[in-house]
Design an enzyme around this catalytic site. Structure first.
Site, short mmCIF file in Angstrom:
data_model
loop_
_atom_site.label_atom_id
_atom_site.label_comp_id
_atom_site.label_asym_id
_atom_site.label_seq_id
_atom_site.Cartn_x
_atom_site.Cartn_y
_atom_site.Cartn_z
N HIS A 101 -17.52 -1.99 7.56
CA HIS A 101 -18.03 -2.01 6.19
C HIS A 101 -18.74 -3.35 6.03
CE1 HIS A 101 -14.20 0.33 5.58
NE2 HIS A 101 -14.90 1.01 4.69
N ASP A 104 -16.42 -6.21 5.50
CA ASP A 104 -15.55 -6.68 6.60
C ASP A 104 -16.21 -7.78 7.41
OD1 ASP A 104 -14.16 -4.32 5.96
OD2 ASP A 104 -15.27 -3.20 7.49
N GLU A 232 -16.84 11.45 4.15
CA GLU A 232 -15.46 11.49 4.64
C GLU A 232 -14.52 12.00 3.55
OE1 GLU A 232 -14.21 7.89 6.66
OE2 GLU A 232 -12.12 8.25 6.14
N GLU A 268 -10.66 12.61 8.80
CA GLU A 268 -9.58 11.69 9.15
C GLU A 268 -8.26 12.44 9.17
OE1 GLU A 268 -9.70 7.70 7.64
OE2 GLU A 268 -7.59 7.77 7.08
N HIS A 271 -6.02 11.89 6.13
CA HIS A 271 -6.56 12.49 4.90
C HIS A 271 -6.31 14.00 4.89
CE1 HIS A 271 -9.76 9.02 4.48
NE2 HIS A 271 -8.52 8.59 4.59
N ASP A 296 -11.81 10.11 12.28
CA ASP A 296 -10.99 8.91 12.17
C ASP A 296 -9.60 9.33 12.62
OD1 ASP A 296 -13.07 7.46 11.18
OD2 ASP A 296 -12.23 7.15 9.18
N ASP A 307 -1.58 6.89 2.56
CA ASP A 307 -2.55 6.78 3.65
C ASP A 307 -2.20 5.50 4.42
OD1 ASP A 307 -4.78 7.13 5.21
OD2 ASP A 307 -6.20 6.42 3.73
N ASP A 309 -2.44 4.80 7.56
CA ASP A 309 -3.38 4.40 8.61
C ASP A 309 -2.70 3.85 9.86
OD1 ASP A 309 -5.73 5.12 7.23
OD2 ASP A 309 -5.71 3.25 6.10
N ASP A 339 -9.29 4.37 12.62
CA ASP A 339 -9.26 3.80 11.26
C ASP A 339 -7.79 3.44 10.99
OD1 ASP A 339 -9.73 3.06 8.71
OD2 ASP A 339 -10.59 4.94 8.04
C1 XLS Z 1 -9.98 5.15 3.57
C2 XLS Z 1 -11.02 5.57 4.51
C3 XLS Z 1 -11.97 4.46 4.92
C4 XLS Z 1 -13.22 5.05 5.51
C5 XLS Z 1 -14.36 4.11 5.58
O1 XLS Z 1 -8.99 5.83 3.38
O2 XLS Z 1 -10.42 6.17 5.60
O3 XLS Z 1 -11.35 3.60 5.82
O4 XLS Z 1 -13.00 5.56 6.77
O5 XLS Z 1 -14.75 3.66 4.33
NI NI Z 2 -11.39 6.72 7.35
NI NI Z 3 -8.24 6.66 5.29
#
Ligand code: XLS
Ligand code: NI
Ligand code: NI
EC number: 5.3.1.5
Length: 435
Positions: A101, A104, A232, A268, A271, A296, A307, A309, A339
């Site tokens: 991003h 980042d 996404e 993802e 998600h 992802d 979430d 991750d 991700d």
């Molecule tokens: C957040 C998303 C984010 C996207 C990119 O939940 O997964 O990380 O992949 O903006």
């Molecule tokens: Ni993501």
């Molecule tokens: Ni995510």
């Protein structure tokens, strides 16, 4: 000269399944050929800059736990140091791709013009590092959810000035992605959603989001960006209701705004689960519409319902994901982005590297299992058997006839279907032979 951050960690090598070395790959062997293609070219791994290098370890109950030499991330010198260390890690792991991003990679400067300068400077720096290392950009994206200016959304914000700021931000990020040869550009609708209908004009917000995405696609063609535009899906978090709920919702949205041939999906794993689906369901839905773009590959904690991750660690889940990706023809511009972030107690450099080793290994293992199932053909055979009734001319012609004609057929032939087993357990047992 390296930074010393990864001191003592050598380039990670493939040592095979019998290796006891925690700092080696047991499954990920980039040059191994699977279904006629190198493993690296199937999986197309990417490191996520945000979780691995920008996230400081905070959670809703506490501040940073990860003390990195590039913290605080508020000046260009430390942004460059962060880039140096990121590329050291890509090299240690043999990671072919990364993603970012804007927020980042460059410090937040408080206004658009200064953010743009910082973005240009850091992407020039990153571009030079890419030249030397050969690491490529899988996708770039804009963070339009962290700063307070985005609290009520970006393209769906009731304030037209925020819509404008969002448009300018995305333009700058597509430009940067294009400059770095990025293979995709992602839009995750961070705060494109709402908390309460009481203050939300839902139809207007969706129309604005549709127009916004069309502006993005028009611009992409204008500058000759050949990468894929990806959206996404995610059902909730941070907004209570996210507009891009799941793959099916996104597909309906893209069709409504005439974008079905222009935009694909970045799916993802976590998600999918938040939306009440399995990952392979989301992959199959996108693939059925020709809209599977990229993934992802990060899971959630199954008890907490956030979430979270986390790095993937479940072979059966990962294997089924790659099975349906392979069935859809594999990735074209897409790839496997982690991700994923380490846990906030995992404060050492070795934790960050180990997380990626494990993630890459589990994906490689899943890919091998998926390929073995494809080569064996058991699932395909079961499917063609289950649908074989449709191969007769009589059954096929039914789809060309009217409701009354089908009605007449049932009466004339006295059709009375006999139920047949779905064989679910047998098929689950079959999958277990491979994973
Ligand atoms: C957040 C998303 C984010 C996207 C990119 O939940 O997964 O990380 O992949 O903006
Ligand atoms: Ni993501
Ligand atoms: Ni995510």
């Amino acid at each position: 000269m390296t930074s010393g951050f990864f001191n003592g960690i050598e380039r990670i090598q493939y040592e095979g399944v019998d290796s006891q070395n925690p700092m080696a790959f047991r499954h990920y062997n980039p040059d191994e050929v699977i279904l006629g293609k190198r493993m690296e070219d199937h999986l197309r791994f990417a490191v996520a800059w945000w979780h691995s290098f920008a996230w400081e370890g905070g959670d809703p109950f506490g501040g940073p736990t990860l003390e990195r030499p590039w913290h605080p991330q508020d000046d260009m010198g430390r942004a460059r140091m962060k880039a140096d260390i990121a590329f050291e890690m890509f090299e240690l792991l043999g990671q072919p791709y990364f993603c970012w991003h804007d927020a980042d990679i460059r410090p937040e400067q408080g206004n658009f013009a200064e953010n743009l300068n910082a973005l240009e400077e850091i992407t020039n720096y990153i571009g030079e590092k890419m030249q030397v290392s050969g690491t490529k950009l899988l996708w770039g994206t804009a963070n339009m959810f962290s700063h307070r200016r985005w609290m009520s959304g970006a393209s769906t914000n009731p304030d037209p000035d925020v819509f404008a700021y969002a448009a300018a931000t995305v333009k700058s990020c597509i430009d940067a992605t294009h400059k770095l040869g990025g293979e995709n550009y992602v839009l995750w609708g961070g705060r494109e959603g709402y908390e309460t209908l009481l203050n939300t004009d839902l139809k207007t917000e969706l129309d604005h989001m549709g127009r916004f995405l069309n502006m993005v696609v028009e611009y992409k063609h204008k500058i000759g960006f050949k990468g894929t535009i990806l959206v996404e899906p995610k059902p909730q978090e941070p907004s209570k209701h996210q507009y891009d709920y799941d793959a099916a919702t996104c597909i309906g949205f893209l069709r409504k705004y005439g974008l079905e041939n222009e935009v694909k999906l970045n799916l993802e794993q976590g998600h999918a689960i938040l939306a009440g689906h399995s990952f392979e369901h989301e992959i199959a839905v996108a693939a059925a519409e020709g809209m599977l773009g990229s993934i992802d590959m990060n899971r959630n904690d199954y008890q907490s319902g956030w979430d979270t991750d986390q790095f993937p660690n479940n072979t059966p889940e990962v294997a089924l994901a790659y099975y349906y990706i392979l069935k859809a023809g594999g990735f074209t511009t897409g790839g496997t982005n982690f991700d994923a972030k380490i846990r906030r107690q995992s404060i050492d450099a070795v934790d960050l590297v180990s997380a990626h080793i494990g993630g890459m290994d589990i994906c490689a293992r899943g890919l091998k299992a998926a390929a073995a199932m494809i080569e064996d053909g058991g699932l395909d055979a079961a499917l063609s058997d289950r649908y074989s009734g449709w191969n007769t001319p009589k059954a096929a012609s039914m789809l060309e006839s009217s409701l009354e004609q089908v009605y007449d057929r049932v009466i004339d032939e006295d059709i009375n279907p006999a139920p047949k087993s779905g064989r679910q357990e047998i098929l689950e047992n079959y999958v277990n032979r491979f994973v």
